[in-house]
Scaffold this motif. Sequence first.
Motif, PDB file in Angstrom:
ATOM      1  N   MET A   1       9.371  29.608  55.433  1.00 56.05           N
ATOM      2  CA  MET A   1      10.114  30.485  55.466  1.00 56.05           C
ATOM      3  C   MET A   1      10.803  30.629  54.804  1.00 56.05           C
ATOM      4  O   MET A   1      12.021  30.141  55.137  1.00 56.05           O
ATOM      5  N   ARG A   2      11.005  31.798  53.921  1.00 62.75           N
ATOM      6  CA  ARG A   2      13.104  31.904  53.669  1.00 62.75           C
ATOM      7  C   ARG A   2      13.469  32.600  54.683  1.00 62.75           C
ATOM      8  O   ARG A   2      13.303  33.037  55.592  1.00 62.75           O
ATOM      9  N   GLU A   5      13.733  36.003  55.689  1.00 64.28           N
ATOM     10  CA  GLU A   5      11.997  36.850  56.236  1.00 64.28           C
ATOM     11  C   GLU A   5      12.796  36.445  57.604  1.00 64.28           C
ATOM     12  O   GLU A   5      12.357  37.440  58.417  1.00 64.28           O
ATOM     13  N   ALA A 310       3.090  28.475  60.094  1.00 64.02           N
ATOM     14  CA  ALA A 310       3.875  28.613  59.960  1.00 64.02           C
ATOM     15  C   ALA A 310       4.507  27.574  61.110  1.00 64.02           C
ATOM     16  O   ALA A 310       3.598  26.487  61.814  1.00 64.02           O
ATOM     17  N   ARG A 311       5.436  26.535  60.171  1.00 64.33           N
ATOM     18  CA  ARG A 311       5.961  25.295  61.449  1.00 64.33           C
ATOM     19  C   ARG A 311       6.901  25.616  62.056  1.00 64.33           C
ATOM     20  O   ARG A 311       7.043  26.710  62.389  1.00 64.33           O
ATOM     21  N   ILE A 315       9.452  28.730  62.943  1.00 67.16           N
ATOM     22  CA  ILE A 315       9.577  29.519  64.186  1.00 67.16           C
ATOM     23  C   ILE A 315      10.826  29.217  65.344  1.00 67.16           C
ATOM     24  O   ILE A 315      11.290  30.236  65.575  1.00 67.16           O
TER      25      ILE A 315
END
Lengths: 394, 224
Positions: A1-2, A5, A310-311, A315
């Motif tokens: 994920m950026r 974001e 999601a890694r 999170i």
Amino acid sequence: MRAGEAFRVALGALVANKLRSSLTMLGVVIGVAAVVVLVALGAGAKHEVEQQVEGLGSNIIIVVPGKFELGSAPTISRLTLDDVDLLGRVVGDERRVAVSVASGENVSVGRRETFVTVNGVNENVPNVFDRPLARGEYITASDVDTRRRVAVLGSTVVRRVFGDVDPLGRQVSIAGVRFRVIGVFAPVGSTFGVDRDTEVHIPVTAAQRLFGVDRIDALAVKAPRADDVEPLQGKLTAALRDKYDGEEFSAVTQTQILGTIGRILGLLTLVLAAIAAISLLVGGVGVSNIMLVSVRERTREIGLRKALGARQRDILLQFLIEAVLLCVVGGLIGIGLGVGSSLLVAAVSPLPAVIAWWSPALAFTVSAAVGVFFGVAPARRAGRLDPVVALRTE
Amino acid sequence: MSSPAVEAVDVRRSYHLDGVSVEALRGVSLRIDPGEYVAVVGPSGSGKSTLMHLLGCLDRPTSGMLRVGDRDVATLGDGELAGLRNRTIGFVFQSFQLLGRTTALDNVALPLVYRGVRRAERRERAEAALTAVGLAHRLGHRPGQLSGGEQQRVAIARALVGEPGLLLADEPTGNLDTGSGAEIMALLDGLVRDRGVAVVVVTHDPEVAALARRRVRMRDGLIE
């Protein structure tokens, strides 16, 4: 994920719980504002004292009996007027030596009365200190020699006992004895709410008789050049020790007085800042607490995000950014509030406040660090949640 | 022969609860090929959900081999496993699991967020996925503004937006009335045909199971 974001998601979560976010932030706001205000007050006090001491003039050496220490009771003085000659010979010019014997006395005109510091001085005071007159003249050598009862008044004293009447040439009663006003000091203002224009100067000879003493309290010497100050200090005390048979004397400069006061005020500022930092810490605990609640509340959301790919660190990042955002926004508001309150305090109260550039910067850095420090535990907990368990949570 | 969408060989999964070891799966072997439509049926506690979690890479087997595509799950780290889920598996849950504060469009786009797809492209693909499930007119609605059937269709769009090879549905009609349930099942059926996605449906409902081309019956942690 950026990262952008993660930032957007964190911001969304904070906005969704506006009241809770604001209350949590309030803890940080108060903590940061307290640090900024208290540091500003400490720095302001230091600045004011420095200005005051420097305002006396340059290259001044104050000679007092005993050891110079702030807080210790003054030693009974055995200095006398003859010491002006002695120190005058050491300096090479008697006009560079001023004396002082001071006492608190009642000053009155008719029924108007005020209690002020009466200072017995010689004619050399204007050569040593920067203390300009607004009107009239200062005490002369002949005033001192003939023990003439003349007085130079501070502007506040004039206002209190004369009101709007022109004081020059008029009589004023000092401790019941009549003196003639020959001059008025230019106003210098107040420090920490203490009026510095309540001084009265009279010839030292007249003062000694008035107070019933033979001594003088202190001598002040103006060194010709800055380079002369240090060698003179030693010579002055040595001369007095010779004369008074090994008794202790101190010759201190403004720099030394400033150093001592600066250390005390620096310590005071540190203590105040430490107390304020405790409130920042409490704010940080609040952030940690609310983040734990937030993680628990959103367990299912975390499980879902993990199921969708999601890694752990996605999170973790999301919740960490949330905590840091709370603290940073709270910190910025706190800095604004702190700077504003400092300026307000400086404007409406006698307490001075100086915003040091580093205190908002430090407060901001600390609040961001608080966010990371207190956010990392809840964020890790969120990151490590088992998606199977998290999804099953109601 | 092409590689299977997912393959389990003698997979076991045991849990430790209060010091007692419970074997939820006791040696399950199962191969699902691309484009297959499989229903997993069986009573509560038979290990259906555990199998589903393993096939979805949400959990790891205690022993045995599990392959998704050509990757052996045992060799992957947590981060790689998350990436594998993101790229190859779509989930549909009984309780929809939509984010309540978020619009249908953003819910559907969520898997693409974790793939690092840019915002504009995410919206485009999410819109296409929602159109495919017949919700082109509901893009800006939040889950609370949608009916149960619509919410489950949003969830299906979300499962498909990343173009996975395997779609796992856990009781997808469990919270729906008969009519909506039938629509959802028709939608899943269409997927298999149109896109060649392997679909595994875990269900109690014999009618739902009857729609699948292959049924796997479970009892006491084993396939019958």
